[in-house]
Design a protein around this motif. Structure first.
Motif, PDB file in Angstrom:
ATOM      1  N   VAL A  84       2.614  -8.398   7.038  1.00 13.32           N
ATOM      2  CA  VAL A  84       2.184  -9.241   5.904  1.00 13.32           C
ATOM      3  C   VAL A  84       3.059  -9.510   4.723  1.00 13.32           C
ATOM      4  O   VAL A  84       3.118 -10.581   4.291  1.00 13.32           O
ATOM      5  CB  VAL A  84       0.940  -8.586   5.475  1.00 13.32           C
ATOM      6  N   SER A  85       4.030  -8.482   4.510  1.00 14.83           N
ATOM      7  CA  SER A  85       5.001  -8.790   3.330  1.00 14.83           C
ATOM      8  C   SER A  85       6.091  -9.553   3.928  1.00 14.83           C
ATOM      9  O   SER A  85       6.762 -10.517   3.066  1.00 14.83           O
ATOM     10  CB  SER A  85       5.426  -7.364   2.873  1.00 14.83           C
ATOM     11  N   TRP A  86       6.448  -9.521   4.967  1.00  8.19           N
ATOM     12  CA  TRP A  86       7.530 -10.350   5.518  1.00  8.19           C
ATOM     13  C   TRP A  86       7.107 -11.854   5.757  1.00  8.19           C
ATOM     14  O   TRP A  86       7.836 -12.674   5.280  1.00  8.19           O
ATOM     15  CB  TRP A  86       7.763 -10.053   7.141  1.00  8.19           C
ATOM     16  N   VAL A  87       5.822 -12.057   5.814  1.00  4.60           N
ATOM     17  CA  VAL A  87       5.411 -13.571   6.098  1.00  4.60           C
ATOM     18  C   VAL A  87       5.509 -14.029   4.595  1.00  4.60           C
ATOM     19  O   VAL A  87       5.604 -15.050   4.323  1.00  4.60           O
ATOM     20  CB  VAL A  87       3.956 -13.609   6.752  1.00  4.60           C
ATOM     21  N   ALA A  88       5.095 -13.309   3.442  1.00  2.00           N
ATOM     22  CA  ALA A  88       4.599 -13.694   2.171  1.00  2.00           C
ATOM     23  C   ALA A  88       6.181 -14.147   1.611  1.00  2.00           C
ATOM     24  O   ALA A  88       6.219 -14.977   0.951  1.00  2.00           O
ATOM     25  CB  ALA A  88       4.081 -12.604   1.574  1.00  2.00           C
ATOM     26  N   LEU A  89       7.105 -13.280   1.913  1.00  2.00           N
ATOM     27  CA  LEU A  89       8.445 -13.271   1.652  1.00  2.00           C
ATOM     28  C   LEU A  89       9.140 -14.646   2.286  1.00  2.00           C
ATOM     29  O   LEU A  89       9.776 -15.140   1.305  1.00  2.00           O
ATOM     30  CB  LEU A  89       9.525 -12.217   1.778  1.00  2.00           C
ATOM     31  N   HIS A  90       8.697 -14.932   3.538  1.00  2.00           N
ATOM     32  CA  HIS A  90       9.395 -16.160   3.853  1.00  2.00           C
ATOM     33  C   HIS A  90       8.661 -17.193   3.730  1.00  2.00           C
ATOM     34  O   HIS A  90       9.438 -18.313   3.377  1.00  2.00           O
ATOM     35  CB  HIS A  90       9.217 -15.935   5.504  1.00  2.00           C
ATOM     36  N   ARG A  91       7.472 -17.419   3.256  1.00  2.00           N
ATOM     37  CA  ARG A  91       6.552 -18.466   2.603  1.00  2.00           C
ATOM     38  C   ARG A  91       7.183 -18.803   1.478  1.00  2.00           C
ATOM     39  O   ARG A  91       7.289 -19.778   1.059  1.00  2.00           O
ATOM     40  CB  ARG A  91       5.290 -18.289   2.893  1.00  2.00           C
ATOM     41  N   ARG A  92       7.494 -17.724   0.530  1.00  2.00           N
ATOM     42  CA  ARG A  92       7.943 -17.994  -0.747  1.00  2.00           C
ATOM     43  C   ARG A  92       9.322 -18.689  -0.557  1.00  2.00           C
ATOM     44  O   ARG A  92       9.860 -19.542  -1.430  1.00  2.00           O
ATOM     45  CB  ARG A  92       8.179 -16.816  -1.471  1.00  2.00           C
ATOM     46  N   HIS A  93      10.227 -18.134   0.281  1.00  2.00           N
ATOM     47  CA  HIS A  93      11.488 -18.709   0.653  1.00  2.00           C
ATOM     48  C   HIS A  93      11.342 -20.435   1.027  1.00  2.00           C
ATOM     49  O   HIS A  93      12.059 -21.094   0.445  1.00  2.00           O
ATOM     50  CB  HIS A  93      12.228 -18.039   1.652  1.00  2.00           C
TER      51      HIS A  93
END
Length: 299
Positions: A84-93
């Protein structure tokens, strides 16, 4: 939590890799070590590129629930953060790519050689020491509604431990020795984690500064086709930023993309569907260069 994760899963693999080379005095590198390193790298790498990236972050295809769960677990075993946190970070990227707000851009650290080196160091490794943690309710609302994925994310540390214990157990059982178990832990565990991490981080760092750029995109992404196999297709990075909804990063059959090969295999057996590959007309509309993607060059 960020400091603990950085020490455990970014610094510890470096120490483990050094220990693996030191352990060669006790047990030489052989077929067992290579097999465990390659198999664990491939499984966890596919978990990251097919699961974390193409399925959960960009929703480039749909998959059977058990396939989703398996990919989430394999991606977790890579030690790059809970799903979940990996996805959130990558979507912010993707939202702020190469602009203020991008957690790991190499292009925001000043001009000249010094700025470029500082940017590469930041984007490749140092940003993980401390960074803004994106709101998962905002960036990953679809994932937090998926109870199975949330349960997998909560067990993240156990999955990482499994990714270390599994090659150790296999090494011990196959060799029937304690040296095989330790060698399996080192090569199939820590070295595998070290290799995969630096491959993924190089996409964030070097391919936002160097390579070919055949498609229009609002950030500084580039392709590095010579790294396509070792990155499991991730190095077609300009292609990906130009068409983030595509499960194929290579876009054309002759561009090697093992991640997409796995998705197509799932599709053949009815385990994946709704693959959103862009049309030839859409790709042609965004194409800005006929330069071959096979050889990286300076941006």
């Amino acid at each position: 939590m960020q400091r603990r994760h950085f020490l455990l899963f970014d610094i510890m693999p470096i120490i483990g890799t050094a220990a693996a080379f030191a352990f060669l005095v006790v047990r030489p590198f052989g077929f067992l070590e290579f097999g465990l390193l390659f198999a664990m790298w491939l499984l966890t790498g596919l978990g990251v590129t097919v699961g974390y990236h193409r399925l959960f972050t960009h929703r480039t295809f749909k998959a059977a629930p058990w396939v989703e769960g398996l990919l989430a677990i394999l991606g977790s075993m890579a030690g790059q953060g809970p799903v979940v946190s990996w996805v959130a970070l990558h979507r912010r990227h993707h939202e702020y790519s190469d602009r203020e707000g991008d957690p790991h851009s190499p292009n925001l650290s000043g001009d000249g050689l010094r700025g470029a080196l500082r940017g590469l160091a930041h984007s490749h490794f140092l940003w993980m020491r401390r960074h803004e943690y994106p709101n998962v309710v905002h960036y990953a609302p679809d994932l937090i509604k998926n109870r199975a994925l949330v349960r997998i994310a909560r067990l993240y540390y156990y999955w990482v431990a499994l990714g270390l214990a599994l090659p150790a157990a296999l090494g011990g059982l196959i060799s029937l020795s304690w040296t095989g178990a330790i060698s399996g832990l080192l090569w199939g565990g820590f070295v595998r984690m070290f290799v995969l991490e630096h491959i993924v981080w190089a996409i964030n760092s070097f391919l936002h500064m160097f390579g070919t750029r055949p498609y229009e995109s609002r950030e500084n992404s580039h392709n590095g086709g010579v790294f396509a196999l070792v990155s499991l297709g991730e190095s077609w990075h300009n292609n990906h930023h130009a068409f983030p909804e595509s499960p194929s990063f290579g876009l054309n059959w002759y561009r090697l993309d093992p991640g997409f090969w796995l998705i197509k295999t799932f599709a053949v057996f009815g385990l994946a569907w709704d693959l959103k590959v862009p049309s030839e007309a859409r790709m042609a509309a965004k194409r800005i260069s006929a330069t071959s993607d096979s050889t990286p060059r300076a941006a």
